[in-house]
Design a protein around this motif. Sequence first.
Motif, PDB file in Angstrom:
ATOM      1  N   ASP A  44     -23.214 -34.120 -29.932  1.00 23.89           N
ATOM      2  CA  ASP A  44     -22.538 -33.965 -28.643  1.00 23.89           C
ATOM      3  C   ASP A  44     -21.728 -35.217 -28.317  1.00 23.89           C
ATOM      4  OD1 ASP A  44     -22.789 -31.765 -27.018  1.00 23.89           O
ATOM      5  OD2 ASP A  44     -23.934 -32.888 -25.508  1.00 23.89           O
ATOM      6  N   LYS A  83     -31.433 -28.192 -13.100  1.00 22.71           N
ATOM      7  CA  LYS A  83     -30.487 -29.199 -12.598  1.00 22.71           C
ATOM      8  C   LYS A  83     -29.798 -30.003 -13.693  1.00 22.71           C
ATOM      9  CE  LYS A  83     -33.533 -33.109 -11.699  1.00 22.71           C
ATOM     10  NZ  LYS A  83     -33.936 -34.127 -10.766  1.00 22.71           N
ATOM     11  N   GLY A  84     -30.108 -29.731 -14.967  1.00 20.75           N
ATOM     12  CA  GLY A  84     -29.447 -30.439 -16.059  1.00 20.75           C
ATOM     13  C   GLY A  84     -28.260 -29.656 -16.604  1.00 20.75           C
ATOM     14  N   ASN A  85     -27.825 -30.020 -17.819  1.00 20.80           N
ATOM     15  CA  ASN A  85     -26.670 -29.351 -18.425  1.00 20.80           C
ATOM     16  C   ASN A  85     -26.963 -27.925 -18.831  1.00 20.80           C
ATOM     17  OD1 ASN A  85     -24.776 -31.417 -18.170  1.00 20.80           O
ATOM     18  ND2 ASN A  85     -25.683 -32.506 -19.914  1.00 20.80           N
ATOM     19  N   ASN A  86     -28.241 -27.625 -19.102  1.00 16.88           N
ATOM     20  CA  ASN A  86     -28.591 -26.234 -19.397  1.00 16.88           C
ATOM     21  C   ASN A  86     -28.215 -25.355 -18.193  1.00 16.88           C
ATOM     22  OD1 ASN A  86     -31.161 -24.026 -19.806  1.00 16.88           O
ATOM     23  ND2 ASN A  86     -30.013 -24.633 -21.626  1.00 16.88           N
ATOM     24  N   ASP A 133     -24.496 -24.800 -18.140  1.00  8.72           N
ATOM     25  CA  ASP A 133     -24.105 -23.714 -19.056  1.00  8.72           C
ATOM     26  C   ASP A 133     -24.289 -22.359 -18.364  1.00  8.72           C
ATOM     27  OD1 ASP A 133     -23.686 -25.599 -21.033  1.00  8.72           O
ATOM     28  OD2 ASP A 133     -25.525 -25.146 -22.138  1.00  8.72           O
ATOM     29  N   LEU A 147     -34.103 -24.852 -18.387  1.00  4.36           N
ATOM     30  CA  LEU A 147     -34.388 -26.082 -19.120  1.00  4.36           C
ATOM     31  C   LEU A 147     -33.955 -25.931 -20.569  1.00  4.36           C
ATOM     32  CD1 LEU A 147     -37.961 -26.580 -17.643  1.00  4.36           C
ATOM     33  CD2 LEU A 147     -35.962 -28.000 -17.109  1.00  4.36           C
ATOM     34  N   GLY A 148     -33.292 -26.933 -21.088  1.00  5.69           N
ATOM     35  CA  GLY A 148     -32.822 -26.897 -22.464  1.00  5.69           C
ATOM     36  C   GLY A 148     -33.392 -28.041 -23.270  1.00  5.69           C
ATOM     37  N   THR A 149     -32.537 -28.625 -24.103  1.00  3.08           N
ATOM     38  CA  THR A 149     -33.007 -29.635 -25.050  1.00  3.08           C
ATOM     39  C   THR A 149     -33.355 -30.977 -24.389  1.00  3.08           C
ATOM     40  OG1 THR A 149     -30.703 -30.175 -25.457  1.00  3.08           O
ATOM     41  CG2 THR A 149     -31.763 -28.702 -27.025  1.00  3.08           C
ATOM     42  N   GLY A 150     -33.009 -31.121 -23.126  1.00  3.29           N
ATOM     43  CA  GLY A 150     -33.307 -32.402 -22.463  1.00  3.29           C
ATOM     44  C   GLY A 150     -34.619 -32.388 -21.721  1.00  3.29           C
ATOM     45  N   ALA A 169     -38.865 -31.948 -21.086  1.00  6.82           N
ATOM     46  CA  ALA A 169     -40.089 -32.430 -21.743  1.00  6.82           C
ATOM     47  C   ALA A 169     -41.304 -32.003 -20.936  1.00  6.82           C
ATOM     48  CB  ALA A 169     -40.058 -33.957 -21.852  1.00  6.82           C
ATOM     49  N   ALA A 207     -44.815 -29.853 -19.632  1.00  7.51           N
ATOM     50  CA  ALA A 207     -44.967 -28.540 -19.000  1.00  7.51           C
ATOM     51  C   ALA A 207     -43.978 -28.402 -17.852  1.00  7.51           C
ATOM     52  CB  ALA A 207     -46.392 -28.392 -18.492  1.00  7.51           C
ATOM     53  N   ARG A 226     -42.439 -28.005 -14.316  1.00 10.06           N
ATOM     54  CA  ARG A 226     -43.006 -28.430 -13.032  1.00 10.06           C
ATOM     55  C   ARG A 226     -42.567 -27.499 -11.908  1.00 10.06           C
ATOM     56  NH1 ARG A 226     -40.812 -33.496 -15.127  1.00 10.06           N
ATOM     57  NH2 ARG A 226     -39.018 -33.200 -13.741  1.00 10.06           N
ATOM     58  N   TYR A 260     -39.747 -24.671 -11.399  1.00  7.59           N
ATOM     59  CA  TYR A 260     -39.408 -24.226 -12.754  1.00  7.59           C
ATOM     60  C   TYR A 260     -40.518 -23.320 -13.297  1.00  7.59           C
ATOM     61  CZ  TYR A 260     -35.581 -27.615 -12.889  1.00  7.59           C
ATOM     62  OH  TYR A 260     -34.430 -28.303 -12.635  1.00  7.59           O
ATOM     63  N   ASP A 309     -29.464 -21.503 -24.839  1.00  8.02           N
ATOM     64  CA  ASP A 309     -29.834 -22.511 -25.838  1.00  8.02           C
ATOM     65  C   ASP A 309     -31.247 -22.346 -26.385  1.00  8.02           C
ATOM     66  OD1 ASP A 309     -28.996 -24.466 -27.522  1.00  8.02           O
ATOM     67  OD2 ASP A 309     -29.495 -26.132 -26.208  1.00  8.02           O
TER      68      ASP A 309
HETATM   69  N1  LIG Z   1     -21.813 -31.563 -23.553  1.00  8.41           N
HETATM   70  C1  LIG Z   1     -22.994 -31.221 -23.104  1.00  8.41           C
HETATM   71  O1  LIG Z   1     -23.526 -31.878 -22.283  1.00  8.41           O
HETATM   72  C2  LIG Z   1     -23.646 -30.053 -23.661  1.00  8.41           C
HETATM   73  C3  LIG Z   1     -24.864 -29.575 -23.136  1.00  8.41           C
HETATM   74  N2  LIG Z   1     -25.461 -28.492 -23.585  1.00  8.41           N
HETATM   75  C4  LIG Z   1     -26.546 -27.907 -22.835  1.00  8.41           C
HETATM   76  O2  LIG Z   1     -27.273 -28.922 -22.210  1.00  8.41           O
HETATM   77  C5  LIG Z   1     -28.652 -28.793 -22.463  1.00  8.41           C
HETATM   78  C6  LIG Z   1     -29.275 -30.132 -22.433  1.00  8.41           C
HETATM   79  O3  LIG Z   1     -28.990 -30.628 -21.171  1.00  8.41           O
HETATM   80  P1  LIG Z   1     -29.734 -31.886 -20.540  1.00  8.41           P
HETATM   81  O4  LIG Z   1     -29.801 -32.953 -21.554  1.00  8.41           O
HETATM   82  O5  LIG Z   1     -29.045 -32.184 -19.281  1.00  8.41           O
HETATM   83  O6  LIG Z   1     -31.186 -31.368 -20.293  1.00  8.41           O
HETATM   84  P2  LIG Z   1     -31.801 -30.020 -19.676  1.00  8.41           P
HETATM   85  O7  LIG Z   1     -32.462 -29.320 -20.771  1.00  8.41           O
HETATM   86  O8  LIG Z   1     -30.814 -29.280 -18.879  1.00  8.41           O
HETATM   87  O9  LIG Z   1     -32.984 -30.530 -18.745  1.00  8.41           O
HETATM   88  C7  LIG Z   1     -32.951 -31.775 -18.102  1.00  8.41           C
HETATM   89  C8  LIG Z   1     -33.276 -31.584 -16.651  1.00  8.41           C
HETATM   90  O10 LIG Z   1     -34.483 -30.904 -16.523  1.00  8.41           O
HETATM   91  C9  LIG Z   1     -35.416 -31.649 -15.777  1.00  8.41           C
HETATM   92  N3  LIG Z   1     -36.701 -31.530 -16.448  1.00  8.41           N
HETATM   93  C10 LIG Z   1     -37.042 -32.029 -17.661  1.00  8.41           C
HETATM   94  N4  LIG Z   1     -38.262 -31.637 -18.006  1.00  8.41           N
HETATM   95  C11 LIG Z   1     -38.722 -30.884 -16.981  1.00  8.41           C
HETATM   96  C12 LIG Z   1     -39.945 -30.184 -16.748  1.00  8.41           C
HETATM   97  N5  LIG Z   1     -40.951 -30.211 -17.645  1.00  8.41           N
HETATM   98  N6  LIG Z   1     -40.075 -29.477 -15.615  1.00  8.41           N
HETATM   99  C13 LIG Z   1     -39.088 -29.458 -14.718  1.00  8.41           C
HETATM  100  N7  LIG Z   1     -37.901 -30.107 -14.891  1.00  8.41           N
HETATM  101  C14 LIG Z   1     -37.728 -30.800 -16.001  1.00  8.41           C
HETATM  102  C15 LIG Z   1     -34.933 -33.052 -15.742  1.00  8.41           C
HETATM  103  O11 LIG Z   1     -35.242 -33.539 -14.480  1.00  8.41           O
HETATM  104  P3  LIG Z   1     -35.866 -35.011 -14.280  1.00  8.41           P
HETATM  105  O12 LIG Z   1     -37.059 -35.053 -15.184  1.00  8.41           O
HETATM  106  O13 LIG Z   1     -34.795 -35.931 -14.709  1.00  8.41           O
HETATM  107  O14 LIG Z   1     -36.199 -35.046 -12.846  1.00  8.41           O
HETATM  108  C16 LIG Z   1     -33.422 -32.902 -15.944  1.00  8.41           C
HETATM  109  O15 LIG Z   1     -32.777 -32.763 -14.735  1.00  8.41           O
HETATM  110  C17 LIG Z   1     -28.712 -28.063 -23.764  1.00  8.41           C
HETATM  111  O16 LIG Z   1     -29.934 -27.399 -23.956  1.00  8.41           O
HETATM  112  C18 LIG Z   1     -27.549 -27.129 -23.632  1.00  8.41           C
HETATM  113  O17 LIG Z   1     -27.898 -25.999 -22.863  1.00  8.41           O
HETATM  114  C19 LIG Z   1     -24.885 -27.765 -24.684  1.00  8.41           C
HETATM  115  O18 LIG Z   1     -24.172 -26.749 -24.124  1.00  8.41           O
HETATM  116  C20 LIG Z   1     -24.005 -28.654 -25.545  1.00  8.41           C
HETATM  117  C21 LIG Z   1     -22.994 -29.374 -24.774  1.00  8.41           C
END
Ligand SMILES: NC(=O)C1=CN([C@@H]2O[C@H](COP(=O)(O)OP(=O)(O)OC[C@H]3O[C@@H](n4cnc5c(N)ncnc54)[C@H](OP(=O)(O)O)[C@@H]3O)[C@@H](O)[C@H]2O)[C@@H](O)CC1
Length: 637
Positions: free
Chosen positions: A13, A187-190, A193, A258-261, A263, A265, A267, A270, A288
């Motif tokens: 990426d 709230k992330g990039n997932n 998408d 939730l996607g690849t970012g 970790a 269980a 919360r 979600y 994803d």
């Molecule tokens: N160019 C791009 O950017 C591209 C991106 N792509 C897409 O992005 C995705 C990856 O996105 P990402 O890295 O933003 O992470 P993502 O999976 O959305 O989650 C992070 C958020 O979740 C939260 N969170 C974490 N764990 C948690 C839990 N257990 N329970 C609850 N919350 C939890 C965490 O919150 P925090 O812990 O920070 O409070 C944070 O806010 C990938 O799978 C694909 O779909 C693709 O399309 C390729 C191009």
Amino acid sequence: MYIVTAQDMRELDRQTIERLGIPAVALMENAGRAIAEEIIKLCRRRFGGADTSAAWTLGTSRTVQDGGARQPGRTEAGALDRSPDGGAYSPGGTRGDGVYGPDGTWVGRVYGPDGAWAGRVYGPDGTWGDGVYGPDGAWAGRVYGPDGTQGTGGGPGIKRPGFTVSGDAALTLGRAGAEHWLVLVGKGNNGGDGIAAARHLREAGIAVTLVYAAAPESLAGEAALQRDAAAAMGLPAVVYGRDRVDFAACSGILDALLGTGSAGAPRGAYAELIAAANGSGKPVVSADIPSRLDADTGQTHKPCIHAAVTVCLAFLKRGLLQYPGAGNAGQVVVRSIGIPAALAREGGGPASLLTPEVLRTRLQGDVSRRRSPEGHKGTYGHVLLAAGSLSMSGAGLLAARAALRAGCGLVTWALPSMLLPYVIGAAPELMLAAAGGENGTWSAGTAAEVLRLSTGRDVTAVGPGLGRFPGDQEWLRALWEGIDAPMVIDADALNMLADSDYSSWTSRRHPVILTPHPGEMARLAGISTAEVQRDRIGLALAYAREHGVTLVLKGAHTVVATPEGEAYVNITGHPGMGTGGAGDVLTGIIAGLLAQGLNAAQAAAFGVYLHGLAGERAARQRHDPSALIAGDIIEAL
Ligand SMILES: NC(=O)C1=CN([C@@H]2O[C@H](COP(=O)(O)OP(=O)(O)OC[C@H]3O[C@@H](n4cnc5c(N)ncnc54)[C@H](OP(=O)(O)O)[C@@H]3O)[C@@H](O)[C@H]2O)[C@@H](O)CC1
Ligand SMILES: Nc1ncnc2c1ncn2[C@@H]1O[C@H](COP(=O)(O)OP(=O)(O)O)[C@@H](O)[C@H]1O
Ligand SMILES: [K+]
């Protein structure tokens, strides 16, 4: 098709964005569009192809090949359709949407040579009538001939005018008004998408409601941009916990929580949204990966989404292939979003899905199994097999017969002399050699005889049905150090290795292939079976590299790892193969391929692939797949 970890994905990426200058939001747009297209396909599929809106653009048909043989049930180009009975093929190799089996159940759809959905069924003469009807009288859809003609009422085709205009068929759904999808947004990039997908669905006329798991203000970067675009378009949005979410009223759910970012269980909101989506009975499409599947290991946190379809973005994530996660992913469709595959190759060659194409290109193996017109038995190699004992002679027989069916020219089976009279004639094509063992078991003293027999043989396979015996570690060491040809080591011979410090043995000039099932792998690696299963790809890669062996870690989605650090994951095969002796058959196949001159990686990978295909074929020939026995796999090779 490459298989990556979450870390690999982040790096790819980053390189796409920084080195190539492609904005992150462009990738997200592509992701959103791909997800929307797959949702529309799912909507069409649900109605047995009765949707006619896209029918005014012409699809093409393709023959799905598996190294020469047609393979019903696997759509190779994009979708990993794990249903062995997924499709029906016409004699010409074409398959249509809305095809019904003799029992009235819908059997699936067809893809063209370019991976495009063919959509409709062609008659043997290339024409198609207006309607195909299932046995229950329900209309199954309409068909176009390869020349673009469409018949009416079952009659021959009517030529369409030369000038045609077509729209964006992939984002068109005739009965869109009947659909309403909930888009669960993290709230992330997932989540970003998911919002992008929602905009495309809305454009296709499908009602959508965004369901934010967290306050929309908490979204950042590209995801925030998507949030604002959706709001500007007037897309309905609710916030979980603040507003009411009516799962019962929707026709499907997009899981973009939730996607690849992520970790750990899930919360709070979600976890509640995942549980509600799973309990809704509505089809779930995951963006994803299914939310809270571990993208690297396939472990599932509680709760984890159960998807009908997972639209995996850019490259296949390891976790989608490894159980239990693979069981949560449903049909996996990998869609390009603009990240070049060349970047993945540059990055040191991650793991690949084992397909005929990968066998041909990455492994450069000849998968044709062609015979030379002037070839003879000497052309195709000679396998020596040291296997079988009183209580497990059948293991040796299975391995030996499988080697022959894999195409090698000759097989010599060395076994305890007491057993010889009993197996004579069981497979007349085999040559038999007595290697000590009056009481039907092996002994340490037979090493010299096995070494003598191995002289001039192209490969030696040891292990199936061997049993353990006093001094067996030294016995194996003598073979390891003395056999001047590739070796395949399986079953109890693996347990001998596990009990030895074989890294101190003299290193071999020729390759070794180890074929452990998870229990044997656990012994080799000194960990529990559960730990083996926790990250099969990672473990196989690490073990093969550290010990300089080609490793075949068996079980559903067998992993082949090479000493050079490459891994291949196989998806042929099915649960009916969980039957005694199936692994012995694999050992024979791999040895038979090695004897024919394939290198270790090629023989292991092609062997595993063929073994699975033969297992699928054999299961189709039984009334029920659970009736499959190992010998059936040999007959289906
Ligand atoms: N160019 C791009 O950017 C591209 C991106 N792509 C897409 O992005 C995705 C990856 O996105 P990402 O890295 O933003 O992470 P993502 O999976 O959305 O989650 C992070 C958020 O979740 C939260 N969170 C974490 N764990 C948690 C839990 N257990 N329970 C609850 N919350 C939890 C965490 O919150 P925090 O812990 O920070 O409070 C944070 O806010 C990938 O799978 C694909 O779909 C693709 O399309 C390729 C191009
Ligand atoms: N669910 C499954 N899906 C695909 N292949 C399977 C499945 N279960 C077992 N197999 C295959 O069947 C074989 C079983 O091997 P193994 O456990 O060594 O059996 P045995 O020792 O009885 O010969 C392996 O190649 C394995 O990958
Ligand atoms: K997801």
